[in-house]
Design an enzyme around this catalytic site. Structure first.
Site, PDB file in Angstrom:
ATOM      1  N   ARG A  23       0.815  -1.222   0.000  1.00 22.70           N
ATOM      2  CA  ARG A  23       0.000   0.000   0.000  1.00 22.70           C
ATOM      3  C   ARG A  23       0.841   1.262   0.000  1.00 22.70           C
ATOM      4  O   ARG A  23       0.356   2.346  -0.250  1.00 22.70           O
ATOM      5  CB  ARG A  23      -0.912   0.029   1.228  1.00 22.70           C
ATOM      6  CG  ARG A  23      -1.882  -1.132   1.288  1.00 22.70           C
ATOM      7  CD  ARG A  23      -2.533  -1.217   2.651  1.00 22.70           C
ATOM      8  NE  ARG A  23      -1.511  -1.537   3.657  1.00 22.70           N
ATOM      9  CZ  ARG A  23      -1.724  -1.560   4.963  1.00 22.70           C
ATOM     10  NH1 ARG A  23      -2.913  -1.248   5.446  1.00 22.70           N
ATOM     11  NH2 ARG A  23      -0.762  -1.869   5.800  1.00 22.70           N
ATOM     12  N   GLN A  46       0.798  26.009  18.392  1.00 22.27           N
ATOM     13  CA  GLN A  46       0.393  26.570  17.122  1.00 22.27           C
ATOM     14  C   GLN A  46       0.982  25.702  16.010  1.00 22.27           C
ATOM     15  O   GLN A  46       2.059  25.133  16.172  1.00 22.27           O
ATOM     16  CB  GLN A  46       0.950  27.999  17.027  1.00 22.27           C
ATOM     17  CG  GLN A  46       0.531  28.811  15.852  1.00 22.27           C
ATOM     18  CD  GLN A  46       0.953  30.261  16.030  1.00 22.27           C
ATOM     19  OE1 GLN A  46       0.478  30.954  16.907  1.00 22.27           O
ATOM     20  NE2 GLN A  46       1.854  30.711  15.193  1.00 22.27           N
ATOM     21  N   ASN A  48       1.809  26.010  11.798  1.00 24.94           N
ATOM     22  CA  ASN A  48       1.885  26.967  10.696  1.00 24.94           C
ATOM     23  C   ASN A  48       2.119  26.242   9.381  1.00 24.94           C
ATOM     24  O   ASN A  48       2.726  25.165   9.358  1.00 24.94           O
ATOM     25  CB  ASN A  48       3.051  27.945  10.911  1.00 24.94           C
ATOM     26  CG  ASN A  48       2.933  28.719  12.204  1.00 24.94           C
ATOM     27  OD1 ASN A  48       1.850  28.974  12.707  1.00 24.94           O
ATOM     28  ND2 ASN A  48       4.061  29.086  12.767  1.00 24.94           N
ATOM     29  N   HIS A  62      14.057  34.399  11.251  1.00 24.52           N
ATOM     30  CA  HIS A  62      13.099  34.843  12.255  1.00 24.52           C
ATOM     31  C   HIS A  62      13.308  34.161  13.607  1.00 24.52           C
ATOM     32  O   HIS A  62      13.718  33.013  13.668  1.00 24.52           O
ATOM     33  CB  HIS A  62      11.675  34.536  11.791  1.00 24.52           C
ATOM     34  CG  HIS A  62      11.359  35.096  10.442  1.00 24.52           C
ATOM     35  ND1 HIS A  62      10.582  34.432   9.528  1.00 24.52           N
ATOM     36  CD2 HIS A  62      11.719  36.249   9.842  1.00 24.52           C
ATOM     37  CE1 HIS A  62      10.459  35.147   8.433  1.00 24.52           C
ATOM     38  NE2 HIS A  62      11.152  36.254   8.585  1.00 24.52           N
ATOM     39  N   HIS A 119      15.519  31.141  12.528  1.00 26.19           N
ATOM     40  CA  HIS A 119      15.133  30.123  11.544  1.00 26.19           C
ATOM     41  C   HIS A 119      14.717  30.790  10.239  1.00 26.19           C
ATOM     42  O   HIS A 119      14.057  31.822  10.244  1.00 26.19           O
ATOM     43  CB  HIS A 119      13.959  29.307  12.098  1.00 26.19           C
ATOM     44  CG  HIS A 119      13.365  28.368  11.103  1.00 26.19           C
ATOM     45  ND1 HIS A 119      12.130  28.579  10.540  1.00 26.19           N
ATOM     46  CD2 HIS A 119      13.846  27.231  10.558  1.00 26.19           C
ATOM     47  CE1 HIS A 119      11.880  27.598   9.685  1.00 26.19           C
ATOM     48  NE2 HIS A 119      12.903  26.772   9.692  1.00 26.19           N
ATOM     49  N   TYR A 132       4.992  23.512  10.051  1.00 31.35           N
ATOM     50  CA  TYR A 132       5.730  23.362  11.297  1.00 31.35           C
ATOM     51  C   TYR A 132       4.852  23.526  12.510  1.00 31.35           C
ATOM     52  O   TYR A 132       3.911  24.300  12.518  1.00 31.35           O
ATOM     53  CB  TYR A 132       6.970  24.253  11.382  1.00 31.35           C
ATOM     54  CG  TYR A 132       6.912  25.637  10.830  1.00 31.35           C
ATOM     55  CD1 TYR A 132       6.814  26.730  11.663  1.00 31.35           C
ATOM     56  CD2 TYR A 132       7.013  25.870   9.461  1.00 31.35           C
ATOM     57  CE1 TYR A 132       6.809  28.021  11.153  1.00 31.35           C
ATOM     58  CE2 TYR A 132       7.005  27.146   8.945  1.00 31.35           C
ATOM     59  CZ  TYR A 132       6.896  28.228   9.801  1.00 31.35           C
ATOM     60  OH  TYR A 132       6.884  29.503   9.287  1.00 31.35           O
TER      61      TYR A 132
END
Length: 184
Positions: A23, A46, A48, A62, A119, A132
């Protein structure tokens, strides 16, 4: 899951262990116990997704200031990226050092990014999506960034970016708390 520690303490490349049959395959991409066994506590607050239609799109570098620092588990879900992290922990022996790793949808490889790391990524293919999980909610007042092409960091990107937001172009250079050893 197969955890490979990187030269940056606390950052891991994570490969799924595929159970293959006619499969296709099945694999776990998250297990609280396996992550905890490697000292990783990532209760997601969270999730994203980033969609990037154009090869050469750069997003980064960031980070968020404490107490809103984000740990991240990053995976490319379509296309390919060159993912880069920079250790911003002043007490770390790899402070100011960076690491780049290719993540592709086909490999299912993930990168675990500790808190207090910058990052960013560069898309290596058109129509690239990145997902992420993040340990902290976005806090606009804590948002910061470093210039992606800061000569002091010397990040080596695999191709020249063709699309960088004005906001990301305006990030400052990294100013270390003390002189850094050369990045390897």
């Amino acid at each position: 899951m197969i955890f490979t520690e990187t030269p940056l303490a606390g950052a891991f490349i994570i490969d799924v262990e595929r159970r293959v049959d006619e499969r296709g395959f099945f694999a776990r991409s998250w297990c609280e116990d396996e992550f905890a066994a490697h000292g990783i506590m990532l209760p997601p607050q969270q999730a994203n997704v980033s969609s990037n239609p154009r090869r050469g799109t750069l997003r980064g570098m960031h980070y968020q200031l404490p107490p809103h620092e984000e740990t991240k588990l990053v995976r490319c879900t379509r296309g390919a990226i060159h993912d880069v992290i920079v250790d911003l922990r002043e007490e770390s022996p790899t402070y100011g050092h960076w690491l780049g790793v290719d993540l592709t949808a086909d490999s299912f490889r993930m990168l675990f990014v500790p808190g207090r790391f910058a990052h960013g990524f560069l898309t290596l293919a058109d129509d690239t999506d990145v997902g992420y999980q993040v340990s902290a909610k976005y806090a606009p007042g804590a948002e910061r960034g470093l210039r992606w092409d800061d000569p002091g960091l010397g990040i080596i990107w695999p191709l020249a970016p063709v699309l960088v937001s004005e906001k990301d172009r305006q990030h400052p250079d990294f100013v270390p708390a003390w002189p850094l050893a050369p990045t390897k």
